[in-house]
Motif scaffolding. Structure first.
Motif, PDB file in Angstrom:
ATOM      1  N   SER A 287      -8.730  -8.438   2.878  1.00  0.00           N
ATOM      2  CA  SER A 287      -9.419  -8.222   4.152  1.00  0.00           C
ATOM      3  C   SER A 287      -9.027  -6.831   4.648  1.00  0.00           C
ATOM      4  O   SER A 287      -7.850  -6.554   4.880  1.00  0.00           O
ATOM      5  CB  SER A 287      -9.002  -9.288   5.170  1.00  0.00           C
ATOM      6  N   LEU A 288     -10.016  -5.948   4.784  1.00  0.00           N
ATOM      7  CA  LEU A 288      -9.766  -4.541   5.095  1.00  0.00           C
ATOM      8  C   LEU A 288     -10.450  -4.196   6.412  1.00  0.00           C
ATOM      9  O   LEU A 288     -11.675  -4.302   6.524  1.00  0.00           O
ATOM     10  CB  LEU A 288     -10.291  -3.651   3.967  1.00  0.00           C
ATOM     11  N   LYS A 289      -9.666  -3.759   7.415  1.00  0.00           N
ATOM     12  CA  LYS A 289     -10.223  -3.513   8.744  1.00  0.00           C
ATOM     13  C   LYS A 289      -9.599  -2.276   9.369  1.00  0.00           C
ATOM     14  O   LYS A 289      -8.405  -2.012   9.194  1.00  0.00           O
ATOM     15  CB  LYS A 289      -9.982  -4.726   9.660  1.00  0.00           C
ATOM     16  N   GLY A 290     -10.419  -1.514  10.100  1.00  0.00           N
ATOM     17  CA  GLY A 290      -9.918  -0.348  10.821  1.00  0.00           C
ATOM     18  C   GLY A 290     -10.639   0.920  10.417  1.00  0.00           C
ATOM     19  O   GLY A 290     -11.748   0.894   9.878  1.00  0.00           O
ATOM     20  N   SER A 291     -10.004   2.056  10.680  1.00  0.00           N
ATOM     21  CA  SER A 291     -10.567   3.339  10.250  1.00  0.00           C
ATOM     22  C   SER A 291     -10.430   3.462   8.734  1.00  0.00           C
ATOM     23  O   SER A 291      -9.710   2.692   8.095  1.00  0.00           O
ATOM     24  CB  SER A 291      -9.826   4.496  10.916  1.00  0.00           C
ATOM     25  N   HIS A 292     -11.121   4.440   8.155  1.00  0.00           N
ATOM     26  CA  HIS A 292     -10.968   4.654   6.716  1.00  0.00           C
ATOM     27  C   HIS A 292      -9.505   4.914   6.353  1.00  0.00           C
ATOM     28  O   HIS A 292      -9.007   4.402   5.342  1.00  0.00           O
ATOM     29  CB  HIS A 292     -11.837   5.834   6.257  1.00  0.00           C
ATOM     30  N   TYR A 293      -8.811   5.699   7.159  1.00  0.00           N
ATOM     31  CA  TYR A 293      -7.404   5.981   6.858  1.00  0.00           C
ATOM     32  C   TYR A 293      -6.570   4.694   6.946  1.00  0.00           C
ATOM     33  O   TYR A 293      -5.727   4.436   6.069  1.00  0.00           O
ATOM     34  CB  TYR A 293      -6.851   7.027   7.828  1.00  0.00           C
ATOM     35  N   ASP A 294      -6.814   3.880   7.989  1.00  0.00           N
ATOM     36  CA  ASP A 294      -6.095   2.604   8.116  1.00  0.00           C
ATOM     37  C   ASP A 294      -6.325   1.725   6.891  1.00  0.00           C
ATOM     38  O   ASP A 294      -5.392   1.101   6.365  1.00  0.00           O
ATOM     39  CB  ASP A 294      -6.562   1.849   9.360  1.00  0.00           C
ATOM     40  N   ILE A 295      -7.588   1.658   6.453  1.00  0.00           N
ATOM     41  CA  ILE A 295      -7.916   0.818   5.301  1.00  0.00           C
ATOM     42  C   ILE A 295      -7.257   1.361   4.034  1.00  0.00           C
ATOM     43  O   ILE A 295      -6.803   0.596   3.180  1.00  0.00           O
ATOM     44  CB  ILE A 295      -9.453   0.722   5.139  1.00  0.00           C
ATOM     45  N   GLY A 296      -7.150   2.682   3.923  1.00  0.00           N
ATOM     46  CA  GLY A 296      -6.437   3.266   2.791  1.00  0.00           C
ATOM     47  C   GLY A 296      -4.982   2.833   2.752  1.00  0.00           C
ATOM     48  O   GLY A 296      -4.450   2.485   1.689  1.00  0.00           O
ATOM     49  N   ARG A 297      -4.328   2.830   3.923  1.00  0.00           N
ATOM     50  CA  ARG A 297      -2.937   2.369   3.977  1.00  0.00           C
ATOM     51  C   ARG A 297      -2.845   0.883   3.610  1.00  0.00           C
ATOM     52  O   ARG A 297      -1.928   0.459   2.902  1.00  0.00           O
ATOM     53  CB  ARG A 297      -2.352   2.596   5.377  1.00  0.00           C
ATOM     54  N   GLN A 298      -3.819   0.081   4.088  1.00  0.00           N
ATOM     55  CA  GLN A 298      -3.840  -1.346   3.745  1.00  0.00           C
ATOM     56  C   GLN A 298      -4.015  -1.539   2.238  1.00  0.00           C
ATOM     57  O   GLN A 298      -3.369  -2.402   1.636  1.00  0.00           O
ATOM     58  CB  GLN A 298      -4.969  -2.042   4.495  1.00  0.00           C
ATOM     59  N   GLN A 299      -4.891  -0.723   1.624  1.00  0.00           N
ATOM     60  CA  GLN A 299      -5.078  -0.806   0.182  1.00  0.00           C
ATOM     61  C   GLN A 299      -3.776  -0.473  -0.548  1.00  0.00           C
ATOM     62  O   GLN A 299      -3.397  -1.130  -1.518  1.00  0.00           O
ATOM     63  CB  GLN A 299      -6.169   0.187  -0.257  1.00  0.00           C
ATOM     64  N   GLY A 300      -3.081   0.564  -0.074  1.00  0.00           N
ATOM     65  CA  GLY A 300      -1.815   0.932  -0.693  1.00  0.00           C
ATOM     66  C   GLY A 300      -0.803  -0.196  -0.627  1.00  0.00           C
ATOM     67  O   GLY A 300      -0.127  -0.501  -1.624  1.00  0.00           O
ATOM     68  N   ARG A 301      -0.702  -0.846   0.544  1.00  0.00           N
ATOM     69  CA  ARG A 301       0.251  -1.960   0.683  1.00  0.00           C
ATOM     70  C   ARG A 301      -0.136  -3.133  -0.209  1.00  0.00           C
ATOM     71  O   ARG A 301       0.737  -3.841  -0.741  1.00  0.00           O
ATOM     72  CB  ARG A 301       0.333  -2.390   2.143  1.00  0.00           C
ATOM     73  N   PHE A 302      -1.449  -3.348  -0.382  1.00  0.00           N
ATOM     74  CA  PHE A 302      -1.922  -4.429  -1.248  1.00  0.00           C
ATOM     75  C   PHE A 302      -1.456  -4.206  -2.683  1.00  0.00           C
ATOM     76  O   PHE A 302      -0.974  -5.123  -3.355  1.00  0.00           O
ATOM     77  CB  PHE A 302      -3.450  -4.501  -1.199  1.00  0.00           C
ATOM     78  N   PHE A 303      -1.559  -2.963  -3.156  1.00  0.00           N
ATOM     79  CA  PHE A 303      -1.190  -2.695  -4.539  1.00  0.00           C
ATOM     80  C   PHE A 303       0.315  -2.594  -4.737  1.00  0.00           C
ATOM     81  O   PHE A 303       0.799  -2.762  -5.852  1.00  0.00           O
ATOM     82  CB  PHE A 303      -1.909  -1.437  -5.027  1.00  0.00           C
ATOM     83  N   VAL A 304       1.060  -2.324  -3.678  1.00  0.00           N
ATOM     84  CA  VAL A 304       2.517  -2.440  -3.771  1.00  0.00           C
ATOM     85  C   VAL A 304       2.890  -3.900  -3.981  1.00  0.00           C
ATOM     86  O   VAL A 304       3.795  -4.239  -4.756  1.00  0.00           O
ATOM     87  CB  VAL A 304       3.181  -1.875  -2.503  1.00  0.00           C
ATOM     88  N   LYS A 305       2.178  -4.792  -3.294  1.00  0.00           N
ATOM     89  CA  LYS A 305       2.435  -6.229  -3.406  1.00  0.00           C
ATOM     90  C   LYS A 305       2.002  -6.765  -4.769  1.00  0.00           C
ATOM     91  O   LYS A 305       2.616  -7.684  -5.313  1.00  0.00           O
ATOM     92  CB  LYS A 305       1.693  -6.970  -2.287  1.00  0.00           C
ATOM     93  N   TYR A 306       0.919  -6.186  -5.325  1.00  0.00           N
ATOM     94  CA  TYR A 306       0.401  -6.635  -6.624  1.00  0.00           C
ATOM     95  C   TYR A 306       0.353  -5.438  -7.583  1.00  0.00           C
ATOM     96  O   TYR A 306      -0.715  -4.932  -7.923  1.00  0.00           O
ATOM     97  CB  TYR A 306      -0.993  -7.243  -6.462  1.00  0.00           C
ATOM     98  N   PRO A 307       1.503  -4.963  -8.036  1.00  0.00           N
ATOM     99  CA  PRO A 307       1.556  -3.733  -8.845  1.00  0.00           C
ATOM    100  C   PRO A 307       0.849  -3.858 -10.188  1.00  0.00           C
ATOM    101  O   PRO A 307       0.507  -2.845 -10.797  1.00  0.00           O
ATOM    102  CB  PRO A 307       3.055  -3.496  -9.029  1.00  0.00           C
ATOM    103  N   GLU A 308       0.598  -5.097 -10.649  1.00  0.00           N
ATOM    104  CA  GLU A 308      -0.097  -5.258 -11.927  1.00  0.00           C
ATOM    105  C   GLU A 308      -1.532  -4.734 -11.872  1.00  0.00           C
ATOM    106  O   GLU A 308      -2.154  -4.465 -12.894  1.00  0.00           O
ATOM    107  CB  GLU A 308      -0.107  -6.738 -12.344  1.00  0.00           C
ATOM    108  N   LEU A 309      -2.067  -4.565 -10.656  1.00  0.00           N
ATOM    109  CA  LEU A 309      -3.429  -4.059 -10.494  1.00  0.00           C
ATOM    110  C   LEU A 309      -3.509  -2.542 -10.502  1.00  0.00           C
ATOM    111  O   LEU A 309      -4.583  -1.977 -10.696  1.00  0.00           O
ATOM    112  CB  LEU A 309      -4.016  -4.555  -9.163  1.00  0.00           C
ATOM    113  N   LEU A 310      -2.392  -1.892 -10.281  1.00  0.00           N
ATOM    114  CA  LEU A 310      -2.401  -0.454 -10.017  1.00  0.00           C
ATOM    115  C   LEU A 310      -2.373   0.345 -11.304  1.00  0.00           C
ATOM    116  O   LEU A 310      -1.525   0.141 -12.169  1.00  0.00           O
ATOM    117  CB  LEU A 310      -1.199  -0.084  -9.146  1.00  0.00           C
TER     118      LEU A 310
END
Length: 368
Positions: A10-33
């Motif tokens: 679930s991605l919400k906010g400004s583009h920059y906010d969503i970029g930070r959310q995406q980064g945190r998601f891939f830290v949590k699931y590093p197998e995707l990165l």
């Protein structure tokens, strides 16, 4: 049979906010990165690509900045820039209100590719000032298909030989964006098919694709692009053409002349949809879902994962209700899930059953 994971974000906010959310998601699931430790393109070429995003895909560079700030990497280490500016097979169709029992506009699609190269991630995305949408991601920031909160739905499949810089694909003849960039941009920027076609006309793209655009009024368009030749066919509920379908070959005469031979599996899947929806009898939602629930060559689900042609997700959109019935992996081995466009799923990860089957060399035969 083996299992892999599917994901929801679930991605919400400004583009920059969503970029930070995406980064945190891939830290949590590093197998995707998948981060490259070396530069993919020269500084000059990277600046050119960055400027093209600024002009045609507003906001994505800011999302990249947020992503890179979160992961403490450089934008040039993200393969998305190199991959998206320049392989998949799918079946999809828009089913207009004249041929179904509820009078709704439906779009069905299944996405066939390799489970080793796909994100396997559904995203509900709310960028400030843009239309919210739900769809599966590709290369993290792109979309393979989706529907926005205005009732615009876009699906896509490769048309003929896919274009890309990967060995085995057709080299691009012109510079432009890949389909996953185009689809996300149109979903976020456009209210209906008319606006999407206008936006697309100004958007440089390089992929060979069949794109079906449908809105809740029943306005539907199929765009076929092959070897830089483009054709558009439009219809609406009440027209003689009550459904539009596409697999992995061109049908419109202006484009199909570019590749007179087609892959056998593409022809078979196209004919399955013709047989299912060309009759005069009305169908219901379960009839449409049954086609997705049945395995090739009698249905659209394909299990050829080792040869990069396995069903990774199936979706049935209801444009009147603004809902998706979706399935991670093949519907033969996994359960359907219901979602309202823009809403969240009750999980962040899910186990997906994968069973590979080969359909023999005739699957890849070329036919007239």
């Amino acid at each position: 049979m083996y299992q892999m994971k599917g994901y929801f974000a679930s991605l919400k906010g400004s583009h920059y906010d969503i970029g930070r959310q995406q980064g945190r998601f891939f830290v949590k699931y590093p197998e995707l990165l998948r981060i490259n430790d070396r530069d993919l393109v020269s500084e000059t070429e990277f600046k050119k690509i960055w400027n093209m995003y600024e002009e045609y895909v507003p906001g994505i560079n800011e999302e990249m900045n947020g992503f890179c700030d979160e992961l403490k990497i450089l934008p040039r280490q993200i393969g998305y820039y190199n991959m998206s500016w320049i392989n998949a097979g799918c079946s999809h169709a828009a089913l207009l209100s004249g041929i179904n029992s509820k009078g709704h506009i439906y779009v069905l699609r299944n996405f066939d590719f390799s489970d080793t190269m796909d994100d396997m991630r559904l995203c509900s995305t709310h960028v400030n000032g843009k239309y919210a949408h739900s769809g599966f991601s590709l290369s993290y920031f792109g979309r393979t298909e989706g529907m926005n909160n205005q009732g615009l739905c876009i699906t896509n499949s490769s048309c003929g030989m896919p274009v890309g810089d990967t060995p085995g694909l057709r080299k691009p003849g012109v510079s432009g964006f890949q389909f996953w960039v185009v689809i996300r941009t149109l979903l976020e920027e456009c209210r209906d098919v008319r606006e999407a076609l206008q936006y697309f006309n100004d958007l440089p793209s390089t992929y060979n694709f069949n794109m079906i655009l449908t809105d809740s009024s029943g306005h539907t368009a199929k765009v076929e692009v092959l070897n830089h030749k483009k054709a558009v066919y439009q219809c609406a509920s009440g027209d003689d053409a009550v459904f539009l379908a596409a697999t992995n070959h061109a049908v419109l005469p202006e484009v199909s002349i570019e590749e007179p031979v087609k892959m056998k599996h593409s022809m078979i899947r196209y004919r399955l949809m013709q047989l299912a929806f060309s009759g005069k009898e009305k169908y219901d939602i379960e009839n449409a879902k049954e086609l997705l629930n049945t395995e090739y060559p009698y249905g659209l689900a394909v299990h050829n994962y080792e040869e990069f042609f396995g069903t990774l997700h199936s979706v049935l959109f209801d444009l009147n209700l603004g809902t998706l019935d979706l399935c991670y992996g093949s519907p033969l081995d996994n359960q359907w899930i219901h979602l309202k466009v823009g809403d969240d799923l009750p999980f962040e990860e899910i186990l997906v059953n994968i069973e590979n089957r080969s359909y023999g060399s005739e699957f890849w035969e070329m036919v007239e």
